[in-house]
Design an enzyme around this catalytic site. Sequence first.
Site, short mmCIF file in Angstrom:
data_model
loop_
_atom_site.label_atom_id
_atom_site.label_comp_id
_atom_site.label_asym_id
_atom_site.label_seq_id
_atom_site.Cartn_x
_atom_site.Cartn_y
_atom_site.Cartn_z
N ASN A 7 16.28 -3.61 -20.84
CA ASN A 7 15.26 -4.63 -21.09
C ASN A 7 15.81 -5.51 -22.21
OD1 ASN A 7 13.07 -6.17 -21.72
ND2 ASN A 7 11.64 -4.46 -21.97
N LYS A 14 16.47 -3.04 -25.24
CA LYS A 14 15.99 -1.66 -25.09
C LYS A 14 16.70 -1.06 -23.89
CE LYS A 14 11.40 -2.73 -26.77
NZ LYS A 14 10.31 -3.49 -26.22
N ARG A 64 15.18 -5.46 -16.32
CA ARG A 64 13.86 -6.10 -16.30
C ARG A 64 14.08 -7.61 -16.39
NH1 ARG A 64 9.76 -7.21 -21.10
NH2 ARG A 64 8.01 -7.89 -19.82
N HIS A 153 3.34 -8.22 -16.33
CA HIS A 153 3.13 -6.77 -16.43
C HIS A 153 3.14 -6.11 -15.05
CE1 HIS A 153 0.58 -7.24 -20.38
NE2 HIS A 153 1.84 -6.98 -20.69
N GLY A 183 -2.54 -3.49 -24.14
CA GLY A 183 -1.64 -3.23 -25.26
C GLY A 183 -1.79 -4.37 -26.25
N ARG A 214 -3.08 -13.48 -28.70
CA ARG A 214 -3.25 -14.58 -27.73
C ARG A 214 -4.73 -14.73 -27.37
NH1 ARG A 214 0.91 -12.07 -23.58
NH2 ARG A 214 2.45 -11.48 -25.13
N GLU A 337 7.18 1.70 -17.55
CA GLU A 337 7.82 0.57 -16.86
C GLU A 337 9.30 0.85 -16.60
OE1 GLU A 337 5.64 -1.61 -19.89
OE2 GLU A 337 5.73 -3.33 -18.57
P1 ADP Z 1 2.85 -3.75 -26.57
O1 ADP Z 1 2.12 -4.71 -25.70
O2 ADP Z 1 3.46 -4.38 -27.79
O3 ADP Z 1 3.78 -2.80 -25.83
P2 ADP Z 1 1.24 -1.34 -27.03
O4 ADP Z 1 1.08 -0.95 -25.60
O5 ADP Z 1 2.10 -0.50 -27.89
O6 ADP Z 1 1.66 -2.87 -27.18
O7 ADP Z 1 -0.25 -1.42 -27.67
C1 ADP Z 1 -0.48 -1.78 -28.98
C2 ADP Z 1 -1.99 -1.71 -29.22
O8 ADP Z 1 -2.43 -0.38 -28.92
C3 ADP Z 1 -2.40 -1.99 -30.65
O9 ADP Z 1 -3.59 -2.77 -30.67
C4 ADP Z 1 -2.65 -0.61 -31.21
O10 ADP Z 1 -3.64 -0.61 -32.22
C5 ADP Z 1 -3.18 0.13 -30.02
N1 ADP Z 1 -3.02 1.60 -30.16
C6 ADP Z 1 -3.99 2.50 -30.30
N2 ADP Z 1 -3.55 3.74 -30.40
C7 ADP Z 1 -2.22 3.66 -30.35
C8 ADP Z 1 -1.17 4.63 -30.40
N3 ADP Z 1 -1.42 5.94 -30.56
N4 ADP Z 1 0.09 4.18 -30.31
C9 ADP Z 1 0.36 2.86 -30.14
N5 ADP Z 1 -0.61 1.91 -30.07
C10 ADP Z 1 -1.88 2.29 -30.18
#
Ligand code: ADP
Length: 353
Positions: A7, A14, A64, A153, A183, A214, A337
């Site tokens: 990625n 990554k 990716r 996604h 996320g 966003r 993914e």
């Molecule tokens: P990205 O889109 O950057 O991959 P993630 O899927 O890691 O994002 O999600 C990040 C969001 O998930 C944040 O808002 C974070 O607060 C929330 N979150 C809640 N619990 C966790 C956890 N245990 N680990 C990672 N993110 C978490």
Amino acid sequence: MKILVINSGSSSIKYKLFDMSAELLLLGGMIEHVAEQGSKVKDHYEGLKIILEKISRVDAIGHRVVHGAEKFKKPVLIDKNVIHGIRQCCAIAPLHNPANLAGILACKKLLSGIRQVAVFDTAFHQTLPDYAYVYGLPYEYYERFGIRKYGFHGTSHEYVVNEASYILKKPLNKLKIITCHLGNGCSISAVDRGRCVDTSMGFTPLEGLVMGTRCGDIDPALVCYIMHKKSYSAQRMDELLNKSSGLKGISGISNDMRTLVDRKNKGDKRAKLAIDIFVYRVKKYIGSYTAIMEGLDALVFTAGIGENQADIREQICRGAFAHLKKEPKILVIPTNEELMIARETFGVIQAVS
Ligand code: ADP
């Protein structure tokens, strides 16, 4: 067969190496500060060289690629024409596709005999009907400039619907599923008997749900209004919508949902408002996707918020299905993914062997 998943982003690469005989993760990691000023890793070629030094054997590489536009509806073996196609998509994904391409070109140089496959974030959404992807703009904007809903996604949505089918012990063609990838970036998809029929992200990943930074859906007239009022350039406006809005912009605190829940519990009103707006938007989309599929068998939550924050899931689901004859199954499925890219790559390699 050992498959390396890459990625390649603008400043990071990554990677994960899988042994596909048992879908075993052998190793993984990330090279940061790629092509940044003063960094030792001066470009993607140098970054990939570091990664490949750690790996003794690779049989195929899965990349990716964020945007495949209408050209790529499924994963493809990379050749000259595919590289040309990905390059053409750079115009509508200037932040992502050039970096993805840099990773592909570096691997071609470093491992010239190894087959490479491109797996597109947009491909899963290519089954949307025209009435879901054409915007209410003059039709020539679609025809001449490719302006339409693409969705993103896709690899994550596809992975979790497959897992849902496995968990529910029912074939995908018998299931109506809504997948919520929540996320930092957030999107929601309606998957009707295995075909994605709608998704919340659009021409770019800005449309749809309220996300970490966003804004998601807003009145499009606001863009001109704010630019005029604040004398903003197009670039400044783009930054406002993508980087200073969403949970961060509403709360004035953070884009991190964990921080917001904590502050809400301590009585912060703006943190509460940001969460309420987030939950409301997801619930609204679930309602509309249930209507377009004329039913719902399963709702899947995935990604950081979706996988870990039961309180948010509970608020989204509260009363959401009161109108249905049968409650849908609610599933929490950790997304993967990279494994999905490895599976797709394996599939393409087997098909051409
Ligand atoms: P990205 O889109 O950057 O991959 P993630 O899927 O890691 O994002 O999600 C990040 C969001 O998930 C944040 O808002 C974070 O607060 C929330 N979150 C809640 N619990 C966790 C956890 N245990 N680990 C990672 N993110 C978490």
